[in-house]
Design an enzyme around this catalytic site. Structure first.
Site, short mmCIF file in Angstrom:
data_model
loop_
_atom_site.label_atom_id
_atom_site.label_comp_id
_atom_site.label_asym_id
_atom_site.label_seq_id
_atom_site.Cartn_x
_atom_site.Cartn_y
_atom_site.Cartn_z
N ASP A 83 1.48 23.27 -1.02
CA ASP A 83 0.70 22.99 -2.20
C ASP A 83 0.65 24.30 -3.10
OD1 ASP A 83 -1.91 20.67 -1.28
OD2 ASP A 83 0.23 20.66 -1.18
N LEU A 91 -0.62 -16.24 -8.88
CA LEU A 91 0.09 -16.61 -7.58
C LEU A 91 -0.64 -17.73 -7.13
CD1 LEU A 91 0.93 -13.33 -5.65
CD2 LEU A 91 2.50 -14.91 -6.74
N LYS A 150 -0.16 -7.61 -0.34
CA LYS A 150 -0.46 -7.79 -1.54
C LYS A 150 -1.67 -6.76 -1.57
CE LYS A 150 -2.48 -11.50 -4.22
NZ LYS A 150 -3.69 -10.87 -4.91
N GLU A 200 0.91 -2.69 -8.54
CA GLU A 200 -0.39 -2.54 -8.40
C GLU A 200 -0.94 -1.22 -8.44
OE1 GLU A 200 -1.38 -5.79 -8.00
OE2 GLU A 200 -3.41 -5.73 -7.43
N LYS A 256 -3.72 -15.47 1.53
CA LYS A 256 -4.92 -14.73 1.60
C LYS A 256 -5.77 -14.61 2.91
CE LYS A 256 -6.20 -13.82 -2.15
NZ LYS A 256 -6.47 -13.41 -3.57
C1 0XT Z 1 6.31 -12.42 -8.55
O1 0XT Z 1 4.68 -12.20 -9.07
C2 0XT Z 1 3.89 -11.33 -8.31
N1 0XT Z 1 4.66 -10.52 -7.23
C3 0XT Z 1 3.72 -9.97 -6.58
N2 0XT Z 1 4.17 -9.01 -5.51
C4 0XT Z 1 3.17 -8.55 -4.75
N3 0XT Z 1 3.75 -7.83 -3.66
N4 0XT Z 1 2.05 -8.31 -5.03
C5 0XT Z 1 1.40 -8.89 -6.12
N5 0XT Z 1 0.04 -8.77 -6.39
C6 0XT Z 1 2.40 -9.90 -6.70
N6 0XT Z 1 1.93 -10.57 -8.02
C7 0XT Z 1 2.63 -11.60 -8.54
C8 0XT Z 1 2.12 -12.34 -9.65
#
Ligand code: 0XT
Length: 308
Positions: A29, A79, A110, A165, A305
């Site tokens: 750093d 999704l 996710k 994300e 989920k």
């Molecule tokens: C193909 O569409 C998507 N792919 C995704 N892939 C990951 N890894 N995480 C998501 N939140 C996600 N969300 C969507 C709408």
């Protein structure tokens, strides 16, 4: 001075890539700071040599009056959800009927953050936006420029849009809440709210202080990337300097996918970021196109989920 400025920008952007994108710093750093301050001094003496992709330009100079709206070139989809093994089996049976090709699945984590869109023009980061309602989002370019895992310039002069994300690592979340609690400020309920709250600030120096990071998972303009599958796309995004999540796996059966969800459920608490599930996708783009989309979501993907 121009030569030294160019050299420092290239070096500092590479160090930033190694540290924030690869999580593998090659210098200390202290060394980074020394070169960063040298660049700051040179740019102060030669402001006409300052460019948008300089690491010194990540924090915007002004506080925005508000966020302008951004119309997404293609909708940012949602999704469908699966909550148990039966849901996954039904997903598999449903899409098996829609393609003659053998189905290979890719499973991605996710991340529990905020969906964002990043636009690059000739390799330069030009616009960042929230998902919004899927069609219209908010321009948060200034705030996303402060996220050090987002390169201001790619390794290739590509013009395309990537989506992913933006999230706050668990460690940053704990530290932020400790600081806020000590100052008598309201603490955030979870890292997702903390990330969303940070990106909604009109003063980008606040977002800059929040140690946000990002994982990218999709892109437009496949043609120029010359990739045929989601897995190849993710490798290509990493190649051009974008951060992708390493915990992805390919499977040829839905039974193996289910086993993977159980494996991740067991290691979820040890991950340095929060996840709310696994995204299961058909890996081959040709099969994705054959299977198609509903009005609001791809038919070729589903989000398994976890229980809260
Ligand atoms: C193909 O569409 C998507 N792919 C995704 N892939 C990951 N890894 N995480 C998501 N939140 C996600 N969300 C969507 C709408």
């Amino acid at each position: 001075a121009q030569e030294r400025i160019e050299t420092l920008k290239t070096l500092l952007n590479r160090y930033s890539y190694e540290y924030y994108v690869l999580d593998k710093p090659s210098i200390s750093d202290k060394e980074y700071d020394q070169q960063y301050h040298e660049l700051e001094k040179l740019e102060k003496a030669h402001p006409e040599l300052i460019t948008n992709d300089s690491p010194t330009q990540r924090i915007g100079g002004t506080i925005l009056p508000g966020f302008t709206k951004v119309q997404h070139d293609s909708p940012m989809l949602s999704l469908g959800n699966a909550f148990n093994q039966e849901d996954l089996l039904q997903f598999h049976q449903r899409i098996s009927k829609l393609t003659g090709q053998p189905l290979q699945y890719i499973c991605e984590l996710k991340i529990d953050g905020l969906a964002v869109s990043l636009k690059y023009e000739n390799g330069l980061f030009t616009q960042g936006a929230t998902r919004g309602d899927g069609n219209t989002g908010e321009d948060i370019t200034q705030n996303l420029r402060t996220v050090k895992a987002i390169p201001l310039r790619l390794n290739e002069p590509l013009t395309f849009e990537v989506r992913g994300e933006c999230y706050m690592p668990k460690a940053s979340f704990v530290q932020l809440n400790a600081d806020r609690d000590e100052k008598g400020l309201e603490i955030f309920a979870n890292p997702r709210n903390a990330a969303a709250g940070s990106l909604r600030q009109l003063d980008s120096s606040i977002a800059a202080s929040r140690n946000l990071s990002i994982y990218l998972y999709s892109a437009t303009n496949f043609e120029q990337l010359a990739v045929e599958t989601q897995d190849a796309l993710l490798n290509r995004l990493a190649q051009v300097g974008l951060r992708t999540n390493p915990e992805r796996r390919l499977f040829d059966s839905i039974e193996e996918v289910w086993a993977f969800t159980e494996e991740i459920a067991a290691k979820r608490k040890d991950l340095p970021y929060e996840i709310d599930g696994i995204v299961i996708k058909v890996n081959a783009f040709a099969a994705q196109e054959e299977i198609g989309y509903t009005v609001k979501a791809p038919r070729w993907a589903i989000a398994y989920k976890f229980k809260a």
